[in-house]
Design a protein around this motif. Structure first.
Motif, PDB file in Angstrom:
ATOM      1  N   ALA A   1      -7.615  17.128  16.158  1.00  9.66           N
ATOM      2  CA  ALA A   1      -7.375  16.257  17.317  1.00  9.66           C
ATOM      3  C   ALA A   1      -6.549  16.983  18.370  1.00  9.66           C
ATOM      4  N   SER A   2      -7.059  16.996  19.590  1.00  7.71           N
ATOM      5  CA  SER A   2      -6.402  17.737  20.667  1.00  7.71           C
ATOM      6  C   SER A   2      -6.634  17.022  21.983  1.00  7.71           C
ATOM      7  N   GLU A   3      -5.995  17.524  23.024  1.00  7.42           N
ATOM      8  CA  GLU A   3      -6.128  16.904  24.339  1.00  7.42           C
ATOM      9  C   GLU A   3      -7.369  17.397  25.084  1.00  7.42           C
ATOM     10  N   THR A   4      -7.615  18.715  25.033  1.00  8.90           N
ATOM     11  CA  THR A   4      -8.746  19.256  25.802  1.00  8.90           C
ATOM     12  C   THR A   4      -9.524  20.293  24.996  1.00  8.90           C
ATOM     13  N   HIS A   5      -9.102  21.555  25.059  1.00  7.89           N
ATOM     14  CA  HIS A   5      -9.900  22.668  24.539  1.00  7.89           C
ATOM     15  C   HIS A   5      -9.711  22.948  23.058  1.00  7.89           C
ATOM     16  N   GLY A   6      -8.885  22.186  22.380  1.00  7.12           N
ATOM     17  CA  GLY A   6      -8.710  22.363  20.953  1.00  7.12           C
ATOM     18  C   GLY A   6      -7.470  23.124  20.563  1.00  7.12           C
TER      19      GLY A   6
ATOM     20  N   GLY B   1     -28.451  37.574  22.204  1.00 11.18           N
ATOM     21  CA  GLY B   1     -28.362  38.287  23.472  1.00 11.18           C
ATOM     22  C   GLY B   1     -27.888  37.428  24.623  1.00 11.18           C
ATOM     23  N   LEU B   2     -27.213  36.309  24.334  1.00 13.12           N
ATOM     24  CA  LEU B   2     -26.737  35.450  25.416  1.00 13.12           C
ATOM     25  C   LEU B   2     -25.741  36.187  26.301  1.00 13.12           C
ATOM     26  N   ARG B   3     -25.737  35.806  27.557  1.00 10.94           N
ATOM     27  CA  ARG B   3     -24.814  36.377  28.515  1.00 10.94           C
ATOM     28  C   ARG B   3     -23.780  35.327  28.910  1.00 10.94           C
ATOM     29  N   GLY B   4     -22.631  35.778  29.405  1.00  9.01           N
ATOM     30  CA  GLY B   4     -21.590  34.856  29.834  1.00  9.01           C
ATOM     31  C   GLY B   4     -20.347  35.636  30.200  1.00  9.01           C
ATOM     32  N   VAL B   5     -19.754  35.300  31.327  1.00  6.94           N
ATOM     33  CA  VAL B   5     -18.583  36.009  31.829  1.00  6.94           C
ATOM     34  C   VAL B   5     -17.377  35.079  31.799  1.00  6.94           C
ATOM     35  N   LYS B   6     -16.308  35.539  31.198  1.00 12.82           N
ATOM     36  CA  LYS B   6     -15.052  34.783  31.200  1.00 12.82           C
ATOM     37  C   LYS B   6     -14.364  34.978  32.546  1.00 12.82           C
ATOM     38  N   GLU B   7     -13.862  33.879  33.090  1.00  7.02           N
ATOM     39  CA  GLU B   7     -13.165  33.940  34.372  1.00  7.02           C
ATOM     40  C   GLU B   7     -11.779  33.330  34.220  1.00  7.02           C
ATOM     41  N   GLU B   8     -10.815  33.892  34.911  1.00  7.37           N
ATOM     42  CA  GLU B   8      -9.438  33.402  34.843  1.00  7.37           C
ATOM     43  C   GLU B   8      -9.234  32.286  35.856  1.00  7.37           C
TER      44      GLU B   8
ATOM     45  N   ALA C   1      -9.550  27.530  35.960  1.00  2.00           N
ATOM     46  CA  ALA C   1      -9.839  26.303  35.222  1.00  2.00           C
ATOM     47  C   ALA C   1     -11.331  26.225  34.938  1.00  2.00           C
ATOM     48  N   GLY C   2     -11.698  26.022  33.696  1.00  3.24           N
ATOM     49  CA  GLY C   2     -13.103  26.006  33.308  1.00  3.24           C
ATOM     50  C   GLY C   2     -13.709  27.376  33.166  1.00  3.24           C
ATOM     51  N   GLY C   3     -12.877  28.410  33.223  1.00  5.01           N
ATOM     52  CA  GLY C   3     -13.385  29.778  33.178  1.00  5.01           C
ATOM     53  C   GLY C   3     -13.937  30.210  31.839  1.00  5.01           C
ATOM     54  N   ASP C   4     -13.730  29.392  30.803  1.00  8.01           N
ATOM     55  CA  ASP C   4     -14.286  29.710  29.484  1.00  8.01           C
ATOM     56  C   ASP C   4     -15.623  29.024  29.240  1.00  8.01           C
ATOM     57  N   ASP C   5     -16.035  28.140  30.125  1.00  5.14           N
ATOM     58  CA  ASP C   5     -17.228  27.335  29.868  1.00  5.14           C
ATOM     59  C   ASP C   5     -18.475  28.194  29.641  1.00  5.14           C
ATOM     60  N   ALA C   6     -18.609  29.262  30.405  1.00  8.93           N
ATOM     61  CA  ALA C   6     -19.822  30.080  30.316  1.00  8.93           C
ATOM     62  C   ALA C   6     -19.948  30.799  28.983  1.00  8.93           C
TER      63      ALA C   6
END
Length: 437
Positions: A74-79, A311-318, A320-325
């Motif tokens: 149980a957490s507030e947002t991202h775990g 082979g999925l692609r995804g870029v982390k961004e610094e 809010a929501g930068g981990d979604d991809a």
């Protein structure tokens, strides 16, 4: 029981060092099942955790021996802003869903390691507010790396130690096999030294791996009594050396890893829930196989981040929501996957199968027997008669390896593997089984 799709290699359940034979499929559950980004106060459980069950055969078929689960509490947002370590996040379900996942995993001889953060908690933490660490000279609590919503626990308190012992033991009692301890680097090593022996007294075969990003890995393991830590140094050296065509960086990291292997097997990876996916990280897509060849032929306990095997692609961004991809939702079952990525899946499966056939690699040392900026020969072995030779070529021209491979046989290759095994095609790689004369 035998695991399908991995050379029918049985898991040795009673091995006293089962973690050395582990190959993890890492999943970020909140993202995988498409849970809402934030919890709703008072909302009842939604049984999304069961959406993982159809994917267990996918993990087993890949050759993985267990699930390295992201946060499920149980957490507030991202775990990682946990509010109750004893409750499944309602966005994922409840205890019955967890028990069902454990049972289904056991049917496939898959182990499960849970992800727990015990450095900090969410602002609405249900535990004793007296366990939180006050900021020196201020009325507010101390936080994790300046994040206001992440409040630090006071690790000097015996009550906090007791709480963590009880949480770890509770979920091990319910069937978990170990723990990934998030942000372990921010926790005093002496805290784990006090906590872990108490947990191991009841669960002597549990495995504990801490998230440590940089610094003295071996020293932290020795002081904390953890079994393993995350090998970020090798992760960075792998993709960076391939992008820069500077294999000296990789050789340096492997030399440092050899010193670690004297006392523990690090948790190795080319992707996880916190970093840009390897398919996006590499400048040249032809070098994906090189990264995987390194991951599965050098020492350590390897993990595959869900989707990387496709082979999925995804870029982390610094931001809010930068981990979604890099934490996407997956379809209901593997049958719903597109055809794209099947070749990457097949490559993972082949290399994991190779790893499963040589489980001694977890503690093996790597000797760089040939090295230039763009070519390298890595001999990874243990004892005098067990070794693999990984040949890497980042050059635009074929390369003949100068190392004597008279007694070696080709095991895997990034090309057809035809012709002289000592000749590696441009931007190619090969893995040979090195047998002494």
């Amino acid at each position: 029981m035998k695991v399908p799709g991995s050379g029918d290699i049985p898991l040795r359940d009673m091995s006293p060092v089962w973690s050395d034979e582990a190959i993890w499929w890492q999943v970020y559950p909140l993202g995988f099942v498409g849970a809402p980004p934030a919890a709703v106060s008072g909302a009842g459980p939604v049984h999304r955790l069961r959406r993982l069950e159809p994917w267990l055969d996918h993990a087993a078929g890949l050759g993985c021996t267990g699930l390295l689960l992201g946060p499920i509490f149980a957490s507030e947002t991202h775990g990682y802003d946990t509010v109750d370590h004893f409750a499944i996040d309602p966005r994922l379900g409840d205890d019955a869903d967890f028990d069902a996942l454990i049972a289904q995993a056991r049917e496939r001889d898959l182990r499960i390691v849970l992800d727990g953060v015990f450095n900090h908690v969410g602002r609405s933490f249900t535990g004793d507010a007296g366990w939180l660490r006050k900021r020196p000279g201020a009325a507010d609590y101390d936080t994790f790396e300046g994040h206001h919503r992440l409040v630090a626990l006071d690790h000097a308190q015996e009550a906090v130690q007791d709480y963590v012992v009880s949480v770890l033991g509770h979920w091990l009692d319910r069937g978990a096999d170990g723990w990934r301890l998030d942000a372990a680097y921010a926790v005093p090593a002496e805290f784990w030294r006090q906590v872990l022996p108490r947990v191991r007294a009841r669960h002597p075969r549990a495995w504990f791996a801490g998230e440590v990003i940089h610094g003295d890995y071996a020293g932290y393991v020795a002081r904390s009594t953890l079994d393993s830590v995350t090998q970020y140094e090798l992760w960075k050296a792998t993709w960076s050396s391939l992008n820069d065509r500077n294999l000296y960086e990789l050789a340096h990291a492997l030399d440092r890893q050899d010193a670690m292997l004297a006392t523990f097997a690090p948790l190795t990876f080319v992707g996880n829930h916190d970093v840009t996916r390897i398919a996006s990280q590499l400048d040249d897509p032809r070098h994906l196989g090189h990264a995987l060849a390194v991951l599965f032929t050098v020492g350590g306990v390897p993990s595959v981040y869900y989707g990387d095997e496709l082979g999925l692609r995804g870029v982390k961004e610094e931001r809010a929501g930068g981990d979604d991809a890099i934490r996407p939702a997956f379809p209901p079952s593997p049958a719903d996957l597109p055809e794209a990525g099947r070749d990457v899946y097949a490559l993972h499966r082949r290399l994991i199968g190779l790893r499963r056939r040589h489980p001694w690699l977890a503690r093996a040392r790597t000797n760089v027997t040939h090295l230039t900026n763009r070519t390298a020969a890595l001999r990874t072995g243990i004892g005098g008669d067990r070794a693999l030779l990984t040949l890497l070529n980042l050059d635009d021209q074929p390369w003949r390896c100068p190392v004597d491979i008279t007694h070696a046989t080709l095991a895997e290759a990034g090309d057809s593997g035809e012709g002289d095994p000592a000749v590696v095609p441009a931007h190619g790689w090969r893995i040979l089984i090195d047998k002494p004369a």
